[in-house]
Design an enzyme around this catalytic site. Structure first.
Site, mmCIF file in Angstrom:
data_model
loop_
_atom_site.group_PDB
_atom_site.id
_atom_site.type_symbol
_atom_site.label_atom_id
_atom_site.label_comp_id
_atom_site.label_asym_id
_atom_site.label_seq_id
_atom_site.Cartn_x
_atom_site.Cartn_y
_atom_site.Cartn_z
ATOM 1 N N HIS A 71 0.805 -1.214 0.000
ATOM 2 C CA HIS A 71 0.000 0.000 0.000
ATOM 3 C C HIS A 71 0.843 1.271 0.000
ATOM 4 O O HIS A 71 0.613 2.149 -0.819
ATOM 5 C CB HIS A 71 -1.047 0.030 1.117
ATOM 6 N N TYR A 76 1.221 5.132 -2.164
ATOM 7 C CA TYR A 76 1.370 6.513 -1.692
ATOM 8 C C TYR A 76 2.680 7.123 -2.173
ATOM 9 O O TYR A 76 2.790 8.334 -2.326
ATOM 10 C CB TYR A 76 1.297 6.563 -0.159
ATOM 11 N N HIS A 92 -9.412 0.417 -11.434
ATOM 12 C CA HIS A 92 -9.119 1.408 -10.392
ATOM 13 C C HIS A 92 -7.657 1.839 -10.418
ATOM 14 O O HIS A 92 -7.361 3.024 -10.418
ATOM 15 C CB HIS A 92 -9.472 0.856 -9.008
ATOM 16 N N PHE A 93 -6.735 0.867 -10.470
ATOM 17 C CA PHE A 93 -5.353 1.360 -10.379
ATOM 18 C C PHE A 93 -4.854 1.936 -11.696
ATOM 19 O O PHE A 93 -3.918 2.716 -11.695
ATOM 20 C CB PHE A 93 -4.388 0.366 -9.715
ATOM 21 N N HIS A 94 -5.489 1.603 -12.803
ATOM 22 C CA HIS A 94 -5.089 2.322 -14.016
ATOM 23 C C HIS A 94 -5.586 3.761 -13.991
ATOM 24 O O HIS A 94 -4.936 4.649 -14.526
ATOM 25 C CB HIS A 94 -5.568 1.607 -15.280
ATOM 26 N N ARG A 140 -9.617 -10.499 -12.574
ATOM 27 C CA ARG A 140 -8.374 -9.919 -13.067
ATOM 28 C C ARG A 140 -7.346 -11.040 -13.262
ATOM 29 O O ARG A 140 -7.615 -12.192 -12.942
ATOM 30 C CB ARG A 140 -7.835 -8.889 -12.070
ATOM 31 N N ARG A 141 -6.192 -10.724 -13.802
ATOM 32 C CA ARG A 141 -5.052 -11.649 -13.910
ATOM 33 C C ARG A 141 -5.458 -12.968 -14.542
ATOM 34 O O ARG A 141 -5.076 -14.033 -14.064
ATOM 35 C CB ARG A 141 -4.494 -11.950 -12.522
#
Ligand code: HEM
Ligand SMILES: [Cu+2]
Ligand SMILES: [Cu+2]
Lengths: 543, 155
Positions: A218, A222, A369-371, A432-433
């Site tokens: 995580h 950040y 989300h993370f893209h 995913r994956r």
């Protein structure tokens, strides 16, 4: 002032870091577009295409190489430029060499098919030991860069008693202090994985490695965000003739991110056994704490926009937004990135929620989300900042700035399309994956197929965008002569005259608080795991 | 440190939102008992097939009329490969892995958890709507990961 020769020597270190980073995103994008098409039922994966090997490379190149090298480069750049002095560049180079050696070692094992474990390398999947050694060297290289920055902070404090550390250096130092604390987790994990992969130990505690990984995983996020905030707070205001809204609140934001980055990692392990729901609830609470620095940042950025617009006699929301330099590729990268970040923030609220995560965990929603966070605000801000740094590093004006502008817009639209379709497909249940998501025509799988096609189309736009970036970056080097001045100016805070409160200057004391918080958040769950000796997995190679 | 008046309001708004979100999650957790799966039971992954109740994977009816379903995840399949469940029944799934980490996910239900070797994970769902459900592995587990799925029929 540093001499010109000195400036050029410093620039070469930064160039090495930044260009390694941009090479990684370009290569990663080639793999990304293949993945997008492979996941559709129309195209699928050709027989020679090893989806998981490519996905491992994409994840490592994007999440670990592109981002890390950019942040080390950017942070060295702002430190060198803000603290001019006669300096040795040994540390900057040594860090880069270690990072490159580690990356190369890991990349070779992946390419050879000896480390198809994805960028999270979850045990008991067992990769070649050199994959773990390579990843460790990459991390150790960043520690060298961290110490280079801390050494410059110490130099500044020694030679300017009573002076306040420049805001941008404070941000960079806070970022690397956070990174140092966070990477202790993954280095500890490597301490288990490396002897195990060499065969010196017989087994490994799977849940322990996962907890170590997410202790790091995580804060890794950040780290990227703090890199983007460095740009948003210190560089972007100079593009519209504005100021950083507040020196004190910016420092507070970085301190809060330093504190809140580690005691939250278990939100990635909500769906796992072996961790009681009480600890999961605790990490939910601390995760939502990030709302505070996010709200401060949202306010500070809009306030800075508005003050600059007011100074030009523009009033109101629309006039303010319209007065921003949207045609400037540097601003466009960060500005469009900020818009994507708003979408990312809403998604994050769902993921971090203790109960709602059940809907989306490990579905392609997460990839959407993370893209739209790291691939959006972070990557776009970095590409925009590259357009700002390259002239300042090479003395060459940007070649075809209008293409650079087009690149940022294309990326924005590509990312909107890809991430929206991934979010919706995830809600329908697409995992995913996974190389193929047809499941032999199962009814549930039919529902998400059209969205996979749309995601692939979005990915194609992203790919075209990164090609454009490469053309502009390379064109700048081969087409343009050295004519530009190479000085870099950072935004001054609007409240520069007000004294910075002392408690916002004690970086290392806040670092100590961050360590205490991390310990408090993890003693419980770690103790719970270690109370009874667990099963030790021998590890296997299932690819 | 000077903080602008509007910024104080904005921060107050942010803090209120935070309190609202956390209250909702707290109410769901403590009153409605909506918690993530947190199985605390351990198992020896090398002896799963001999360890009751995983020695007879599948559906078992409890005395109170609800069901328990025992699943073993291994590369690249689930045991049992098909399961028939009476419509309207409340089923608690227990899953473990006998090799690497797998996922256990049934789209359009509340079932979404990780299967970790050495641990038994559990989660409950009530199947109100009849039909065919897909149970799939959603954690990368190796070269055949995309083929790792099973069927659940609700009749
Ligand atoms: C050309 C642009 C890009 C395209 C087309 C693309 C596409 C994809 C696709 C299709 C997946 C995998 C889906 C799956 O789970 O099977 C993926 C995974 C991923 N991407 Fe990207 N991506 C792009 C850019 C980026 C960028 C800029 C970043 C980060 C800075 C990034 C980070 C990741 C990560 C961390 C994963 C997860 C890997 C894993 O699950 O192990 N991508 N990408
Ligand atoms: Cu996280
Ligand atoms: Cu799998």
């Amino acid at each position: 002032m540093a001499s010109d020769a000195q400036l050029r020597r410093e620039n070469r270190v930064v160039i090495a870091h930044v260009y390694t980073s941009t090479a990684a995103i370009a290569l990663g994008a080639v793999f990304g577009v293949f993945q997008g098409f492979a996941r559709t039922s129309v195209f699928g994966a050709p027989a020679w295409f090893d989806y998981y090997r490519i996905l491992t490379l994409h994840g490592v190149l994007m999440a670990l190489v592109f981002t890390t090298f950019f942040i080390t480069g950017l942070s060295l750049f702002v430190t060198y430029r803000s603290i001019p002095r006669a300096r040795s560049l040994t540390m900057g180079w040594f860090g880069w060499w270690l990072m490159v050696a580690g990356t190369a070692m890991a990349a070779v094992t992946i390419l050879m098919g000896d480390a198809t474990v994805l960028y999270t390398f979850y045990a008991p999947l067992k990769a070649s030991p050199w994959f773990y050694v390579g990843a460790t060297l990459l991390i150790l290289g960043t520690w060298v860069v961290a110490f280079e920055i801390f050494e410059n902070v110490a130099y500044f404090r020694r030679n300017n008693p009573g002076a306040v550390l420049p805001l941008v250096v404070f941000g960079a130092a806070a970022t690397f202090l956070m990174w140092l604390i966070a990477t202790l987790g993954v280095v500890a994990e490597m301490g288990l994985l490396i002897p195990w992969a060499f065969g010196w130990t017989k087994g490994i505690d799977v849940m322990l490695t996962r907890m170590f990984f997410w202790y790091f995983g995580h804060p890794l996020v950040y780290f990227w965000i703090m890199g983007a905030y460095l740009i948003w707070y210190n560089i972007i205001p100079t593009r519209y003739g504005g100021n950083t809204f507040s020196d004190a609140l910016t420092r507070l934001t970085f301190i809060m991110l330093l504190l809140l980055s580690t005691p939250v990692g278990i939100h990635h392990e909500f769906m796992e056994p072996g961790i009681s729901s009480g600890w999961k609830m605790l990490h939910t609470l601390t995760t939502y704490g990030v709302a505070i620095p996010s709200f401060i940042t949202a306010f500070a950025i809009f306030a800075s926009f508005e003050l600059a617009a007011l100074a030009r006699g523009k009033r109101g929301f629309i006039a303010t937004v319209a007065s921003l330099p949207w045609n400037d590729p540097v601003f466009s990268g960060a500005g469009l990135g900020m818009i994507l970040f708003i979408i990312g923030g809403f998604g994050g609220l769902v993921n971090a929620s203790y109960s709602m995560d059940t809907l989306v965990h490990n579905t392609i929603w997460i990839v959407g989300h993370f893209h739209v966070t790291v691939g959006g605000p972070v990557a776009l801000s970095f590409l925009g900042a590259a357009y700002w740094m390259i002239p300042r590093l090479t003395g060459r004006a940007l070649w075809k700035p209008e293409w650079a502008l087009f690149q940022t817009r294309l990326w924005f639209f590509g990312m909107l399309i890809m991430s929206f379709s991934m979010h919706f497909a995830g809600l329908l249940g697409a995992p995913r994956r996974t190389a193929e998501v047809g499941y032999m025509g199962a009814a549930a799988a039919q529902a998400w197929q059209p969205l996979m096609l749309l995601a692939a189309a979005g990915g194609f736009f992203l790919f075209a965008s990164i090609i454009t970036f490469a053309i502009v970056a390379i064109g700048t080097l081969v087409q343009n002569e050295k004519t530009e001045p190479m000085d870099a100016v950072f935004a001054t805070p609007a409240d520069a005259a007000a004294p910075t409160p002392g408690f916002l200057q004690h970086l290392y004391r806040w670092g100590a608080v961050a360590i205490v918080l991390a310990v408090l958040a993890y003693v419980g769950p770690l103790g719970e795991l270690l109370r009874h000796p667990g099963y030790l997995a021998p590890g296997m190679r299932t690819w | 440190m000077h903080v602008h008046k509007y910024e104080r309001w904005w921060m107050l708004f942010g803090t209120c939102m935070l309190v609202v979100f956390l209250t909702i999650i707290g109410v769901a957790a403590f009153l409605d008992n909506i918690n993530p799966p947190s199985g605390m039971q351990r198992i020896d992954p090398t002896r799963v097939a001999q360890t009751p109740p995983f020695d007879s994977p599948g559906l078992h009816k409890r005395a109170d009329g609800t069901y328990e379903a025992y699943y073993v995840a291994q590369v690249f399949s689930f045991t049992p490969a098909t399961l028939t469940v009476p419509a309207g029944s409340r089923v608690t799934f227990y899953v473990t892995s006998s090799d690497v980490v797998h996922g256990f996910f049934i789209p359009n239900t509340a079932i979404n958890m990780m299967a970790i070797p050495g641990w038994v994970n559990e989660q409950t769902h009530t199947f109100d709507r009849p039909g065919e459900y897909l149970l799939l592995c959603h954690e990368y587990c190796g070269i055949g990961h995309q083929n790792m799925f099973a069927k659940i029929e609700v009749r």
